[in-house]
Design a protein around this motif. Structure first.
Motif, PDB file in Angstrom:
ATOM      1  N   GLU A   3       0.848  -1.183   0.000  1.00 59.36           N
ATOM      2  CA  GLU A   3       0.000   0.000   0.000  1.00 59.36           C
ATOM      3  C   GLU A   3       0.884   1.232   0.000  1.00 59.36           C
ATOM      4  OE1 GLU A   3      -3.868   1.663   2.449  1.00 59.36           O
ATOM      5  OE2 GLU A   3      -2.886  -0.204   3.006  1.00 59.36           O
ATOM      6  N   HIS A 130      -8.661   0.603   8.256  1.00 58.32           N
ATOM      7  CA  HIS A 130      -9.061  -0.609   7.514  1.00 58.32           C
ATOM      8  C   HIS A 130     -10.537  -0.962   7.768  1.00 58.32           C
ATOM      9  CE1 HIS A 130      -4.817  -1.201   6.584  1.00 58.32           C
ATOM     10  NE2 HIS A 130      -4.544  -1.122   7.858  1.00 58.32           N
ATOM     11  N   MET A 133     -11.994  -3.281   4.792  1.00 63.00           N
ATOM     12  CA  MET A 133     -11.440  -4.627   4.710  1.00 63.00           C
ATOM     13  C   MET A 133     -11.707  -5.446   5.977  1.00 63.00           C
ATOM     14  SD  MET A 133     -10.240  -5.762   1.959  1.00 63.00           S
ATOM     15  CE  MET A 133      -9.812  -5.251   0.300  1.00 63.00           C
ATOM     16  N   ASN A 182      -5.029  -6.725   2.207  1.00 64.38           N
ATOM     17  CA  ASN A 182      -6.112  -6.557   1.236  1.00 64.38           C
ATOM     18  C   ASN A 182      -6.255  -7.775   0.341  1.00 64.38           C
ATOM     19  OD1 ASN A 182      -6.194  -3.999   2.358  1.00 64.38           O
ATOM     20  ND2 ASN A 182      -6.337  -2.937   0.394  1.00 64.38           N
TER      21      ASN A 182
END
Length: 296
Positions: A3, A130, A133, A182
Motif C-alpha cells: 500500500e 481498515h 477490509m 487486502n
C-alpha cells in the motif's frame, strides 16, 4: 503490491495506479472487468435516508449530504469529508443502532460508488483504520443479503485500475488476532462467494475470480493462486452455467501461469476441466489451453 504511503499517494495519478514491486508489466490494453451495474442509486439513497432518520448525529447528516453530492450531483469524491468513513464504520458496526437493512443499503450505495474512478481517494483514506477490509474479513458472519451487497461492492472495485489494485495490496495489519492484508481479504471474499450455497453469491464470486484473473500482476498471486484454484475445482462440482464455467476456467488458466503448484492441485484433486467440453467454443478453447499444461 504494498500500500502506498501518503507521500507516494500525492505523487501518483488520481486513479491511484501503482506498479507491482516485482513486475514492470502494464495493464493497457486492459480487458474490461465484470461488474454489477443494476443499482438504482436514487432508490438506495432514499431508503438509506429513511432508515437513518433520527438515528444519526449532525455531522453524520452532513456526511449523507456529501454522499448525495458525490453520487447524484456527480461531484468528485473530494465532496466527501474526512469523517465520511467514520460514519460508514458506525453504520456497519453498530448493530444496536442500525438494522441489517440499513447496512445493506449503505453497502449497495458503496457498490455504486465503486464504479467511479475517483473512489480510490476514499479507499486510501482507509489505510489506517481498515474499516472496509475488516468488515469484509467477517463476510461469513454477516446476513446473506449483506454478503450479496458486499460481493457487489468488491466486484465493482475492479471497474477501474486504481481501486482494483487496492484490492490486491499486500501490506499487512492485525485484526482479531490474525495477520491479514487486502489481497488475503479479497481472496477470502472470492472463495466464500464461489463456494456459497446462494446462487447470487456464486455468480458474483465467479465474476470476482474472473476479475482477479485478468489482472496483469503475476507475483502478487503466488500466495493465493492455489487457494483460489482449489475453490474453483470444488465449484466445478456444483453444476455451474456456461458463463460461470468460462469465468472460472479463465481464472484457472491464469493461475496455472503464475503458480506451478496449481498444475499439481488439478492433477491430484480434480475434476479436470475436460468435463465441460462442448459447452461452448470459448469454453473449449480454455480447456485446450489448460490441457496443454495438465493433460486429461
Amino acid at each position: 503490491m504494498s500500500e502506498p504511503t501518503a507521500q507516494q499517494q500525492q505523487q501518483q495519478p488520481q486513479n491511484g495506479k501503482e506498479r507491482s514491486k516485482s513486475t514492470e508489466e502494464k495493464e493497457i490494453p486492459r480487458e474490461p472487468a465484470l461488474v454489477c451495474k443494476d443499482i438504482n442509486i436514487k432508490t438506495e439513497l432514499e431508503c438509506l435516508v429513511k432508515l437513518l432518520d433520527g438515528k444519526i448525529y449532525k455531522e453524520e447528516e452532513v456526511a449523507m449530504e456529501e454522499l448525495h453530492q458525490y453520487l447524484i450531483e456527480d461531484d468528485g469524491s473530494w465532496a466527501l469529508g474526512d469523517n465520511f468513513l467514520v460514519f460508514v464504520q458506525r453504520v456497519l458496526r453498530d448493530s444496536q443502532a442500525f438494522s441489517p437493512d440499513t447496512r445493506i443499503h449503505m453497502i449497495r450505495t458503496l457498490a455504486y460508488a465503486a464504479l467511479k474512478d475517483d473512489v480510490i481517494i476514499i479507499l486510501h483514506q482507509d489505510r489506517r483504520d481498515h474499516t472496509l477490509m475488516n468488515f469484509a474479513q467477517d463476510i461469513d458472519k454477516h446476513t446473506p443479503e449483506e454478503q450479496q451487497a458486499w460481493a457487489m461492492f468488491t466486484c465493482n472495485l475492479f471497474e477501474n485500475v486504481g481501486p482494483s489494485e487496492w484490492l490486491l495490496y499486500i501490506s499487512e495489519w492485525e485484526y482479531n488476532g490474525q495477520t491479514i492484508s487486502n489481497i488475503r481479504v479479497t481472496t477470502k471474499v472470492a472463495v466464500h462467494c464461489i463456494l456459497s450455497n446462494c446462487p447470487q453469491l456464486k455468480n458474483i464470486g465467479s465474476m470476482i475470480l474472473y476479475n482477479i484473473a485478468i489482472k496483469e500482476v503475476k507475483t502478487v498471486f503466488d500466495d493465493v493462486a492455489v487457494e483460489l484454484a482449489m475453490a474453483i475445482l470444488q465449484f466445478f462440482q456444483s453444476s455451474p452455467n456456461e458463463d460461470q464455467i468460462f469465468r472460472t476456467l479463465k481464472a484457472l488458466a491464469r493461475f496455472l501461469e503464475v503458480s506451478p503448484d496449481v498444475q499439481m492441485i488439478i492433477q491430484m484433486i480434480g475434476p479436470h476441466p475436460k468435463q465441460f467440453a462442448g459447452k461452448s467454443e470459448r469454453v473449449d478453447e480454455l480447456i485446450k489451453i489448460i490441457s496443454r499444461k495438465v493433460p486429461a
